[in-house]
Design an enzyme around this catalytic site. Structure first.
Site, mmCIF file in Angstrom:
data_model
loop_
_atom_site.group_PDB
_atom_site.id
_atom_site.type_symbol
_atom_site.label_atom_id
_atom_site.label_comp_id
_atom_site.label_asym_id
_atom_site.label_seq_id
_atom_site.Cartn_x
_atom_site.Cartn_y
_atom_site.Cartn_z
ATOM 1 N N GLY D 132 0.736 -1.284 0.199
ATOM 2 C CA GLY D 132 0.141 -0.068 0.118
ATOM 3 C C GLY D 132 0.878 1.289 0.052
ATOM 4 N N CYS D 133 0.167 2.381 -0.493
ATOM 5 C CA CYS D 133 0.992 3.503 -0.496
ATOM 6 C C CYS D 133 1.533 4.281 0.828
ATOM 7 C CB CYS D 133 0.128 4.520 -1.105
ATOM 8 S SG CYS D 133 -1.432 4.704 -0.579
ATOM 9 N N PHE D 134 0.476 4.389 1.728
ATOM 10 C CA PHE D 134 0.786 4.616 3.121
ATOM 11 C C PHE D 134 2.126 3.660 3.861
ATOM 12 C CE2 PHE D 134 -2.504 7.958 4.343
ATOM 13 C CZ PHE D 134 -1.570 8.856 4.657
ATOM 14 N N CYS D 137 5.502 4.124 2.453
ATOM 15 C CA CYS D 137 6.063 5.451 2.780
ATOM 16 C C CYS D 137 6.696 5.384 4.244
ATOM 17 C CB CYS D 137 5.180 6.707 2.791
ATOM 18 S SG CYS D 137 5.899 8.098 2.793
#
Lengths: 323, 323, 323, 323
Positions: D132-134, D137
């Site tokens: 996932g993106c979060f 990061c």
């Protein structure tokens, strides 16, 4: 009879907002609008949105025949200004800089002008140190807990501010090409407003002794501050809500929202919204203000209203921009 | 005694702005706020920024015991609504849709509610067709010339509107991911507001007979309209300025700026700014308004003020957001 | 063997884009990156997004051992720079300023580097004057008509540019607090790019003799230009489309869209999109480019590719940001 | 010989980015681009920025003659799709949904495709669950510490995501009028990505057993994620930096910045930047990615490169938009 007001530092953002508010305030007469750099010029040549609203001009002189003086100059400059320009006795002063916010340095003559904390003292004060913008937003999130002595664990705060919070000076981080659609952290853990927040916490709860951990961010919008605050807490969500609603019941600008909040709800108003949620053992408080209004000039007018015995909302029932 | 007002279609953008304005209007009492979809709900649950400002709820009923009815429903729906819900005699109606703007279709009972054009007729009108947002902005730029019969060549107009101009319906061109930092042309030469503009031109100058060429654009901001208008003209810049300043001298919301203008000067106000320049044989007029205020709900309140004999600016001295 | 390139003025926006492009260009070796103010510093300390992409440093020296020199300095500075720093014979120069765009002033050694106009001449040129950003966008909209001698009436142009078009200098109109959600007209009818556009029109159509009327606007986005152009025309929409599609059939970066276009389609690419519509007697052409790429550094690389016999798209197949 | 790729769910944001990347990937041939709703249509009619870049059309059929399948469908749909459309043995699958990220549910056939964590396993994997993106990061900010077993206290995370993170579905929080210049908290403490982050922490440090406290925010930009992470730590800043720099030394997309970072440095690239500061006893890590690239489609291509023995950066040396 109207309150006779003077403004110093009126070419900046907070000075401009002071003008926008006082021009329409039914009980105020603006006596002078001081600016060294703009003396003689029409105010509407600098704050160009005021075309049609005022014919006033900036002056270089400081007239003493006033009831209240608003200082909208930079941090450090306010103190110096008052040393160099003694203000006649009886004139109330509201300073928007940070120069007099800490009692230790400012002495007993200055009252920290957060109505949600010090309303009664403000009413009889001669000199008001107007709170910082982040400081206001964070304190609105913490005051009810502190008043009950319920902040017993480290407080974690993240907050994002609009570009007007940094003033109208030109800098790489205020350049549109850079800031548009951008986001960045600055002054992590070290923001200067933590001192005044800590002072208020101790005022409400002398036993207060936990760290305030704060990560400020530069947002890509011009107005507003949102802070998200959490700490470990034994309170249920309903207990917390009851504490917040009771605390703010008599404060006309700060409202406890039962729904999730978003920044634009308060932009261009002098209101603050607070929202409380419980997740496991964590109590989350989000709070929002307009940094230039509840976080600066609006609060200064609110303080003036209190000092002169007016309704706290006088001249401050502002239409939200909403969109 | 207060003006008793009802609002229909109050869950949308213009309905919300109507509420934001009327709640603080010193001479108005909001009697009902109609919404089919939100009947019974708190207004502040829909227009969430109004938390703390009002305890009113939407109703499904239409109370007749009012002095003025604001219709904030969609184009086409207003006419239908009035057919299905006859309004008692004596109740004034201000309709924000385009349904009654063209005299040919609306008949003689309706007055086109642009105070800068029809102030005297508005004062005695029973029914007001509130102008369109682009139509208002463009007309502010053209009225003084038309009134002198000085529009004798094709008029070239480009204009850009904020996203609220398209209403709160969800569509691909209102999606943030698309619209953010984007720009596009739409309805080139064919915008529906050209009809009402043309009607006003002929009203002021029966000999008016030149094309109005208009390129509308979708801007990446939420509020505001800027139009740039030019035509061939023999006037000097000073002559043109004199004509504009004379025309707007008695109009409290429309101001002729001697400096270049930018959109945010009027955002969140009910003002319009007009700026005039001469370049060679071309006369350039730029004009700006907030599409939801001077372009919709603010102008509706201005019309109400005129209809009820109040000062035109009553309840409309709004603080600019400026930033 | 790679093309050896030097860049002067590499700390600015167009210099930065030149670096971002050339670093990934498979046929280029960057020999030096000149900056008076940053000599010795890592490029990635100034263009911080390049961290991880290059270890290059700025130099104060100008090495002569190159094949091509890119001048990314300000208008007026380029000419002066070349006078003070004679470039060895045989080194090709691509200048991004306006100093050499007008043949009258620049002399015959300089070719105006718009491939859609001058591709064959560019291939053999020694010195290229890279077109202006607005000039590129507008010409993409006009070239096919001019080439057929079909511009016989006044051309009306409105255009909006991103903030990077004004460079990275700090100014009131580049301040985020001002520009965010704002819009304004500037240099109406007088934009300096009109001269180079006019020159190209005459090059294609010696009988060209109509006014180009141009209203530029400052947009609230960082990248991109959209222009809307119209003129009276006898062409049908299909005839116009055929002319545009034929003209651009061999040009790999400029595409005729049959659908309405919006700015972000080309942002962060070196492409240009053109869209044609007919409304009554008016032909409307909208065109979009990224001002820093097709409007500056991307076009400079395109010119370099042509000058060195490479495929025009070499190093320029850039992923659109799209959102 | 090129890698033959198919894409399912290609009309959405991540599908679009996959197309933008693969079209220019020198070692990939796109065999089919599946979309139920757009079958037969030109890709450039949906992803309109791709005009001029591809003549491909969407198909409704699923061709089996491919080497790798990218699944860009919604959460929950991916699993169902594979059940209903058995993929021939030997075809590698990269799924961008969350359906197979948790080993417990997905089983041993799926490898969690974060190259900075699992590069070697990815090289030999048949099926990849793209992070996932979060999650990406945050993990870039935590992996080096976890690998050393140095996360021994509660981890505090705040993060802000662009609007594309929520997909292209229309919703009140994706409406431009609402989201522009707005900010809000959502899914506090409960974001679904915490599970996959926790799984990775335990993979690197089986003794990992501290809470991850995460406050996500909706930002008013389209692309990018910034997370600010802190925890109590005994490391000095230099020790922490050394750990991070060593960990990422061999990872071509993740870079440790010695300077403060800001979101736009990585927008429209597949890079991640991490910055480390020590303040008193707190270690602060900020990290940034583009949510659609390193947070989705870029990482999927990076995984494909690893799976097929290509250089990890193949086709992914993207020009930053920077502004």
């Amino acid at each position: 009879m109207k309150i006779r007001a003077g403004i110093v530092g009126s070419a900046g953002y907070t000075g401009g907002e002071m003008l926008r508010l006082l021009i329409n305030h039914p009980d105020v007469e603006i006596v002078f609008v001081h600016s060294n750099s703009n003396g003689g010029n029409l105010i509407s040549d600098v704050h160009t949105d005021l075309l049609g609203d005022t014919e006033l001009r900036f002056t270089e002189e400081l007239l003493q025949d006033i009831d209240v003086l608003f200082l909208c100059v930079g941090h450090g400059t306010a103190k110096k200004f008052l040393e160099e320009n003694p203000v006649a006795a009886g004139i109330k002063i509201i300073d928007l800089s940070q120069d007099f916010r800490l009692a230790e340095a400012a002495g007993n003559d200055w009252v920290y002008g957060l109505p949600e904390l010090n309303r009664e003292r403000i009413k009889t004060a001669g000199f008001i140190a107007n709170p910082g913008c982040f400081a206001t937003c964070i304190q609105l999130g913490l005051l009810p807990l502190a008043a009950k002595g319920l902040i017993m664990n480290e407080v974690h705060i993240s907050g994002t501010t609009g570009s007007t919070g940094a003033g109208q000076g030109l800098s790489p981080t205020s350049h549109f090409s850079w800031r548009n659609n951008n986001l960045s952290v600055y002054k992590a853990f070290d923001h200067q407003h933590l001192n005044e927040i800590g002072q208020s916490m101790v005022q409400l709860d002398p036993a207060f002794d936990v760290p305030l951990t704060f990560i400020p961010q530069r947002g890509d919008f011009a107005r507003g501050i949102l802070t998200a605050i959490y700490l470990d807490s034994d309170l249920t969500e309903e207990e917390a809500l009851a504490i917040y609603e009771e605390y703010y019941a008599t404060h006309p600008f700060t409202h406890v929202s039962r729904k999730n909040i978003d920044l634009k709800q308060v932009v261009n108003t002098s209101k603050g919204f607070v929202h409380v949620q419980k997740h496991g053992g964590k109590l989350l408080i989000t709070s929002i203000i307009d940094n230039l209004l509840k976080g600066a000039s609006g609060q200064a007018v609110q303080n003036m209203n209190l000092m002169f015995g007016l309704d706290e909302r006088r001249g401050l029932r502002l239409k939200a921009s909403a969109f």
